[in-house]
Structure formats: structure tokens, C-alpha cells
Design an enzyme around this catalytic site. Structure first.
Site, PDB file in Angstrom:
ATOM      1  N   ASN A  79       0.866  -1.180   0.000  1.00 35.43           N
ATOM      2  CA  ASN A  79       0.000   0.000   0.000  1.00 35.43           C
ATOM      3  C   ASN A  79       0.901   1.226   0.000  1.00 35.43           C
ATOM      4  O   ASN A  79       1.492   1.563   1.025  1.00 35.43           O
ATOM      5  CB  ASN A  79      -0.882  -0.039   1.265  1.00 35.43           C
ATOM      6  CG  ASN A  79      -1.725   1.220   1.417  1.00 35.43           C
ATOM      7  OD1 ASN A  79      -1.840   2.027   0.492  1.00 35.43           O
ATOM      8  ND2 ASN A  79      -2.305   1.394   2.596  1.00 35.43           N
ATOM      9  N   LYS A 127       0.109   4.307  -0.358  1.00 35.50           N
ATOM     10  CA  LYS A 127      -0.502   5.528   0.197  1.00 35.50           C
ATOM     11  C   LYS A 127      -0.177   6.707  -0.744  1.00 35.50           C
ATOM     12  O   LYS A 127      -0.178   6.523  -1.943  1.00 35.50           O
ATOM     13  CB  LYS A 127      -0.017   5.746   1.634  1.00 35.50           C
ATOM     14  CG  LYS A 127      -0.154   4.467   2.470  1.00 35.50           C
ATOM     15  CD  LYS A 127       0.115   4.651   3.927  1.00 35.50           C
ATOM     16  CE  LYS A 127      -0.086   3.303   4.635  1.00 35.50           C
ATOM     17  NZ  LYS A 127       0.040   3.394   6.072  1.00 35.50           N
ATOM     18  N   HIS A 181      -9.477   1.284   4.908  1.00 36.05           N
ATOM     19  CA  HIS A 181      -8.197   1.504   5.604  1.00 36.05           C
ATOM     20  C   HIS A 181      -8.408   2.511   6.736  1.00 36.05           C
ATOM     21  O   HIS A 181      -9.181   3.446   6.604  1.00 36.05           O
ATOM     22  CB  HIS A 181      -7.147   2.019   4.615  1.00 36.05           C
ATOM     23  CG  HIS A 181      -5.769   2.014   5.193  1.00 36.05           C
ATOM     24  ND1 HIS A 181      -5.335   2.984   6.063  1.00 36.05           N
ATOM     25  CD2 HIS A 181      -4.745   1.128   5.056  1.00 36.05           C
ATOM     26  CE1 HIS A 181      -4.088   2.694   6.431  1.00 36.05           C
ATOM     27  NE2 HIS A 181      -3.712   1.583   5.832  1.00 36.05           N
ATOM     28  N   GLU A 222      -6.715   4.905   7.739  1.00 34.04           N
ATOM     29  CA  GLU A 222      -6.455   6.314   7.374  1.00 34.04           C
ATOM     30  C   GLU A 222      -7.667   6.913   6.665  1.00 34.04           C
ATOM     31  O   GLU A 222      -7.966   8.098   6.823  1.00 34.04           O
ATOM     32  CB  GLU A 222      -5.180   6.402   6.519  1.00 34.04           C
ATOM     33  CG  GLU A 222      -3.937   6.177   7.372  1.00 34.04           C
ATOM     34  CD  GLU A 222      -2.731   5.638   6.636  1.00 34.04           C
ATOM     35  OE1 GLU A 222      -2.693   5.683   5.391  1.00 34.04           O
ATOM     36  OE2 GLU A 222      -1.808   5.139   7.322  1.00 34.04           O
ATOM     37  N   GLU A 244      -5.311  -4.724  10.558  1.00 33.08           N
ATOM     38  CA  GLU A 244      -4.279  -3.711  10.729  1.00 33.08           C
ATOM     39  C   GLU A 244      -4.533  -2.929  12.019  1.00 33.08           C
ATOM     40  O   GLU A 244      -5.246  -1.913  12.004  1.00 33.08           O
ATOM     41  CB  GLU A 244      -4.308  -2.727   9.558  1.00 33.08           C
ATOM     42  CG  GLU A 244      -4.069  -3.369   8.216  1.00 33.08           C
ATOM     43  CD  GLU A 244      -3.444  -2.377   7.246  1.00 33.08           C
ATOM     44  OE1 GLU A 244      -2.398  -2.711   6.689  1.00 33.08           O
ATOM     45  OE2 GLU A 244      -3.982  -1.270   7.092  1.00 33.08           O
ATOM     46  N   GLY A 270       2.604   2.389  10.646  1.00 37.40           N
ATOM     47  CA  GLY A 270       3.562   3.479  10.466  1.00 37.40           C
ATOM     48  C   GLY A 270       4.271   3.883  11.744  1.00 37.40           C
ATOM     49  O   GLY A 270       4.926   4.935  11.803  1.00 37.40           O
ATOM     50  N   SER A 312       3.515  -2.038  10.190  1.00 43.99           N
ATOM     51  CA  SER A 312       4.974  -2.096  10.372  1.00 43.99           C
ATOM     52  C   SER A 312       5.581  -3.463  10.042  1.00 43.99           C
ATOM     53  O   SER A 312       6.537  -3.899  10.689  1.00 43.99           O
ATOM     54  CB  SER A 312       5.366  -1.646  11.782  1.00 43.99           C
ATOM     55  OG  SER A 312       4.935  -0.312  12.009  1.00 43.99           O
ATOM     56  N   GLY A 352       5.098   1.263   4.493  1.00 48.71           N
ATOM     57  CA  GLY A 352       6.455   1.812   4.341  1.00 48.71           C
ATOM     58  C   GLY A 352       7.438   0.860   3.662  1.00 48.71           C
ATOM     59  O   GLY A 352       8.171   1.255   2.748  1.00 48.71           O
TER      60      GLY A 352
HETATM   61  P1  PGA Z   1       2.951   0.340   7.482  1.00 52.72           P
HETATM   62  O1  PGA Z   1       1.500   0.560   6.856  1.00 52.72           O
HETATM   63  O2  PGA Z   1       3.462  -0.962   6.956  1.00 52.72           O
HETATM   64  O3  PGA Z   1       3.759   1.517   7.007  1.00 52.72           O
HETATM   65  O4  PGA Z   1       2.781   0.310   8.972  1.00 52.72           O
HETATM   66  C1  PGA Z   1       0.608  -0.512   6.703  1.00 52.72           C
HETATM   67  C2  PGA Z   1      -0.711  -0.022   6.137  1.00 52.72           C
HETATM   68  O5  PGA Z   1      -1.193   1.032   6.560  1.00 52.72           O
HETATM   69  O6  PGA Z   1      -1.307  -0.669   5.247  1.00 52.72           O
END
Ligand code: PGA
Length: 248
Positions: free
Chosen positions: A9, A11, A92, A94, A164, A170, A210, A232
Site C-alpha cells: 500500500n 498511500k 483503511h 487512514e 491492521e 507506520g 509495520s 512503508g
Molecule cells: P505500514 O503501513 O506498513 O507503514 O505500517 C501498513 C498499512 O497502513 O497498510
């Protein structure tokens, strides 16, 4: 045998040029048998990347549930399918938190996508204080009930779920393999109770939050963890590949 999926992802990261360079360097790289790669870049990259992608699927990070109309800034399912995009991430955290997407909106998106043959990666996950109060299972059950459990079994069985935990996204803080396993097992049991055992057995449940090359193998070794939704660490070919090669 359930699907094994490493989904990236991106983003709001990378230009199209950078995305195309990523595709060039990842294509032809070997993967363990049966591992599927999915990349979800920003909307502006989808048409070009869906055309150029070899050996991986390109997914959208969001879509609207209506076919067309006065929805400034939104993209419809038909628009995505017309450019060869057949997978979308929905719900998601976010989108839920920063853009105030409600359970009702996500439910409508899920319905519209499944009706039109769009593959959905549906995200769920609890905030930190819910985890600390030991209410994570009830919270996830609430999301399943309000977003998904109205679906008929044959529709539900087309889904991919991504667990998640918000506190792990993140932040560099990952759920322990045991925490991921326990929640995935809880979700699978809820699905078995609500639908049936074979729908539950077939359901791919990805862990997100993460994931990195150092923790992926142990996470993916858990019997209920069928892969990852990676933020990330999906931005670099090397780390994304290392994660995708962590399935045992
Ligand atoms: P992250 O994001 O691996 O940077 O923690 C995961 C996600 O939000 O799908």
C-alpha cells in the site's frame, strides 16, 4: 490451501515515474511458489501501471460506490475496471480516521465492488486504547458486523481481509506474531460461526502494521496469517521482495 499474498500500500507516495521504475525492477524477480503480489499506488498511476505490470496485480486505494455523478474528487469502480484495475483496498484506518469514512460508507463500497466483480481488500483494526482495555476482539467483531456480515456467503467468500491494528501502522511497532495469530484466529472463527467452516478456511487474512523484512517470516509462519498489507516497507523493491520471500 489458502492464498499467500504480499500487498503493498503505497498511500500518497511515489511519482508515476518512480512507480514505473519500481515495476521494471521487480518484474522477473522470483518468488516462492504461489505467492501473489499486489501493489496499490496512487490513483494517478493506475492506468499506466496496470498496463505495464507483469506478474503482479495493481490495486486502487479507494473508490466510490456510485456509478457516476456529482462527487468531486472521487473515482468510480467502472473507471477503475475500464483501465484494467480489478482490486481495491477499502476501509483503511487512514480513510476511516482522516477522511471520516463511516461504516455505512464502507459497507456501500463493499457491496458495490462485490456486485461488479471487484476484488476487495477490506481493512479492520482497533485503536491503541481499545487494545489496552482488552476490547480488541469486540471492536473487530463490530467492524465485521457493520461492514461485512450482511453479505451472502458466496459474496463474502470473494473478500481478502487485512487486520491492521491502528497502533502498529507506520509506528514501527508491530503486533507480535502471537497477537496477529490470535486476532486472525478470532476473525476466522467469527466467519465460521456466521457463515460456515469452508468459507472461513478459504478466507485470506493479511496482517498489516509495520511489517518489515525482519519480522515478516515469523508473522507469516503463523497458521492464520496469510500474508501482509505492507506500507512503508513496500516502497523499496528490495524490502518488498524480501518480505514476499518470507513465506515458508
Ligand atoms: P505500514 O503501513 O506498513 O507503514 O505500517 C501498513 C498499512 O497502513 O497498510
Amino acid at each position: 490451501m489458502r492464498r499467500k499474498i504480499a500487498a503493498g500500500n503505497w498511500k500518497m507516495n511515489k511519482t508515476l515515474t518512480e512507480g514505473q521504475a519500481f515495476l521494471n525492477s521487480i518484474s522477473g524477480e522470483s518468488l516462492p511458489d504461489g505467492v501473489e503480489l499486489i501493489i496499490a499506488p496512487p490513483h494517478t498511476h493506475l492506468a499506466a501501471m496496470a498496463q505495464e505490470a507483469k506478474g503482479l496485480s495493481v490495486a486502487a486505494q479507494n473508490c466510490h460506490w456510485k456509478e457516476s455523478g456529482a462527487f468531486t474528487g472521487e473515482v468510480s469502480i467502472g473507471m477503475l475496471q475500464d483501465i484494467g484495475v480489478n482490486t481495491v483496498i477499502l476501509g483503511h484506518s487512514e480513510r476511516r480516521e482522516i477522511f471520516s469514512e463511516s461504516d455505512e460508507m464502507i459497507r456501500q463500497k463493499v457491496d458495490a465492488c462485490l456486485e461488479t466483480g471487484m476484488q476487495v481488500i477490506w481493512c479492520c483494526g482497533e485503536p491503541l486504547e481499545v487494545r489496552q482495555n482488552e476490547n480488541a476482539n469486540a471492536y473487530i467483531m463490530g467492524q465485521l458486523l457493520s461492514n461485512l456480515f450482511h453479505l451472502a456467503a458466496d459474496e463474502f467468500s470473494k473478500l481478502i481481509i487485512a487486520y491492521e491494528p491502528i497502533w502498529a501502522i507506520g509506528t514501527g511497532e508491530t503486533a507480535t506474531p502471537q497477537q496477529a495469530q490470535d486476532m486472525h484466529k478470532f476473525i476466522r472463527l467469527a466467519v465460521a460461526n456466521h457463515y460456515n467452516q469452508s468459507v472461513a478456511d478459504e478466507l485470506p487474512i493479511l496482517y498489516g502494521g509495520s511489517v518489515n523484512p525482519a519480522n515478516a517470516a515469523e508473522l507469516f509462519r503463523q497458521s492464520h496469517v496469510d500474508g501482509g498489507l505492507i506500507g512503508g516497507a513496500s516502497l523499496k523493491v528490495d524490502t518488498f521482495l524480501e518480505i514476499a520471500r518470507s513465506f515458508s
